[in-house]
Design an enzyme around this catalytic site. Structure first.
Site, PDB file in Angstrom:
ATOM      1  N   ASP A  38       4.758  33.047  44.495  1.00  0.00           N
ATOM      2  CA  ASP A  38       4.468  33.550  43.147  1.00  0.00           C
ATOM      3  C   ASP A  38       5.755  33.923  42.416  1.00  0.00           C
ATOM      4  OD1 ASP A  38       1.833  33.342  43.850  1.00  0.00           O
ATOM      5  OD2 ASP A  38       1.328  35.438  43.454  1.00  0.00           O
ATOM      6  N   ASP A  39       5.650  33.941  41.109  1.00  0.00           N
ATOM      7  CA  ASP A  39       6.657  34.537  40.200  1.00  0.00           C
ATOM      8  C   ASP A  39       7.890  33.682  39.962  1.00  0.00           C
ATOM      9  OD1 ASP A  39       4.820  36.567  40.389  1.00  0.00           O
ATOM     10  OD2 ASP A  39       6.252  38.165  40.759  1.00  0.00           O
ATOM     11  N   HIS A  71       3.013  37.498  32.887  1.00  0.00           N
ATOM     12  CA  HIS A  71       2.732  38.366  34.040  1.00  0.00           C
ATOM     13  C   HIS A  71       2.208  39.729  33.598  1.00  0.00           C
ATOM     14  CE1 HIS A  71       3.301  39.933  38.194  1.00  0.00           C
ATOM     15  NE2 HIS A  71       3.271  38.667  38.522  1.00  0.00           N
ATOM     16  N   HIS A  89       6.986  35.589  47.553  1.00  0.00           N
ATOM     17  CA  HIS A  89       7.479  35.590  46.169  1.00  0.00           C
ATOM     18  C   HIS A  89       8.872  34.965  46.095  1.00  0.00           C
ATOM     19  CE1 HIS A  89       4.299  38.617  45.889  1.00  0.00           C
ATOM     20  NE2 HIS A  89       4.287  38.389  44.590  1.00  0.00           N
TER      21      HIS A  89
HETATM   22 ZN   LIG Z   1       3.149  37.788  40.425  1.00  0.00          ZN
END
Ligand SMILES: [Zn+2]
Length: 378
Positions: A53-54, A108, A198
């Site tokens: 993620d991210d 986000h 992440h």
């Molecule tokens: Zn996230």
């Protein structure tokens, strides 16, 4: 073969009770519908989905892509629109190297502090940014922090996206050593898991992800050595088999995890249950039970736990601490699962279950999964 013949006869005669045979639960869905959340998949082989993620976020994403390439592994990347615009080359590299791209919003935002309108817009803006830069129209979405907000499922449905939760993560958004990150993922990994790491940190520019980067190669090495294979989230669904058990009220037990290591009397462990609760599951449950029994069938200790109502993506995996009584006899224990009828939560009203496993008193028994051993470390 003989077992199969007996099962086939039962099926033909419609006598599910005959010779102790059971009807098998139906296969789990091989694909997800738009707006539907998937966080764990019952599979028979050792296969997991690694998700990030991210991102994109350099240099972390590039280094993770290098490691994935070395190990010939395909992963799923949930990208943030703002980060895609900052690192367009990396976003295109993720696509070029055969990984799956999912949407993780444009900004986000915190869905529990946002209106349905703002949520739909953050999702749509993320979709547009990813499409513009990579040419990919994501079919999977993951909400920031796993938080479900008003109208999120409808917004995903409108974009044709299913929702990916996760069933194991290393909390790598908190500071942890490389060793802790690796141990956390490796000790939790169960066939069918969606693992969360992440490669970025929200929309922060140049977020430090060096521990996660270092952990990725080690996680791949260790899980591969245990026989695990890595696939994308939709490929995990394509590998789906049957749930462990299917209850008459529609709830399904997809999988469970208890420690492979022996435990001493008085010791405790985390058990993880993976339930699939059908839409409108609010009137189901609220409690399931797990019993640990000695091979002679006498009940030794038990634990009741709530099945989550359909809430946040985060809440779908049940982690429950179970303590082995100090006086528990040593030996190999069986686990027995069942589900209370929501109206009458008593032993005699437990909800009937269909399962490929042995059944007894409206419960399903999953054999030989916990060793209680004096020599084990507390
Ligand atoms: Zn996230």
């Amino acid at each position: 073969m003989r077992l199969f013949a007996a099962w086939a006869v039962c099926l033909l005669l419609g006598w599910p009770g005959l010779l102790g045979c059971q009807r098998q639960p139906a296969l789990f869905k091989p694909a997800a519908d738009p707006g539907e959340t998937i966080y764990f998949v019952p599979v028979r082989e050792k296969v997991v989905a690694l998700t990030f993620d991210d991102g994109p976020n350099e240099p972390a994403t590039g280094l993770i892509l290098d490691a994935l390439k070395r190990h010939q592994v395909k992963a799923t990347f949930f990208l943030i629109g703002a980060n895609v615009e900052r690192y367009p080359e990396t976003a295109r590299r993720i696509k070029a190297e055969g990984h799956l791209i999912g949407n993780h919003t444009a900004r986000h935002s915190m869905f529990d502090q946002s209106s349905a309108f703002a949520i739909a817009q953050d999702i749509a803006d993320g979709q547009r940014a990813i499409e513009t830069v990579t040419g990919v129209t994501p079919l999977w979405f993951r909400p920031p922090y796993g938080i479900k907000g008003p109208g999120m499922e409808e917004a995903c449905r409108a974009q044709g996206m299913a929702i990916a939760g996760w069933s194991a993560d290393a909390n790598d958004w908190n500071p942890h050593s490389v060793e802790e990150l690796v141990d956390s993922i490796v000790s939790q990994a169960t066939p069918g898991d969606i693992l969360l790491l992440h490669d970025g940190c929200e929309t922060r520019h140049g977020a430090d992800r060096q521990n996660t980067v270092a952990a990725v190669s080690l996680i791949l090495e260790k899980l591969k050595a245990q026989g695990f294979r890595f696939v994308t989230v939709p490929d995990l669904l394509r590998a789906a088999g049957r749930p462990l058990a299917e209850f008459k009220n529609g709830a399904r037990l997809l999988g469970l995890q208890i420690p492979a290591q022996p435990l001493p009397p008085g010791g405790g462990f985390w058990v993880r249950y993976f339930w699939d609760v059908p839409p409108g599951g609010d009137n189901l449950t609220p409690e399931a039970f797990v019993h640990y029994t000695t091979p002679d069938g006498s009940m030794q200790f038990q634990d009741n736990h709530e099945i989550p109502r359909l809430g946040d993506v985060r809440d779908r995996v049940l982690k429950h601490l179970v303590i082995v009584p100090r006086k528990a006899p040593l030996g190999r224990y069986q686990v027995r699962f069942g589900l209370f009828d929501p109206q009458t939560p008593e032993w005699r009203h437990r909800v009937p279950v269909r399962s490929a496993f042995r059944q007894q008193r409206r419960a399903v028994i999953i054999p030989d999964v916990l060793d209680v051993n004096q020599a084990a470390k507390p």
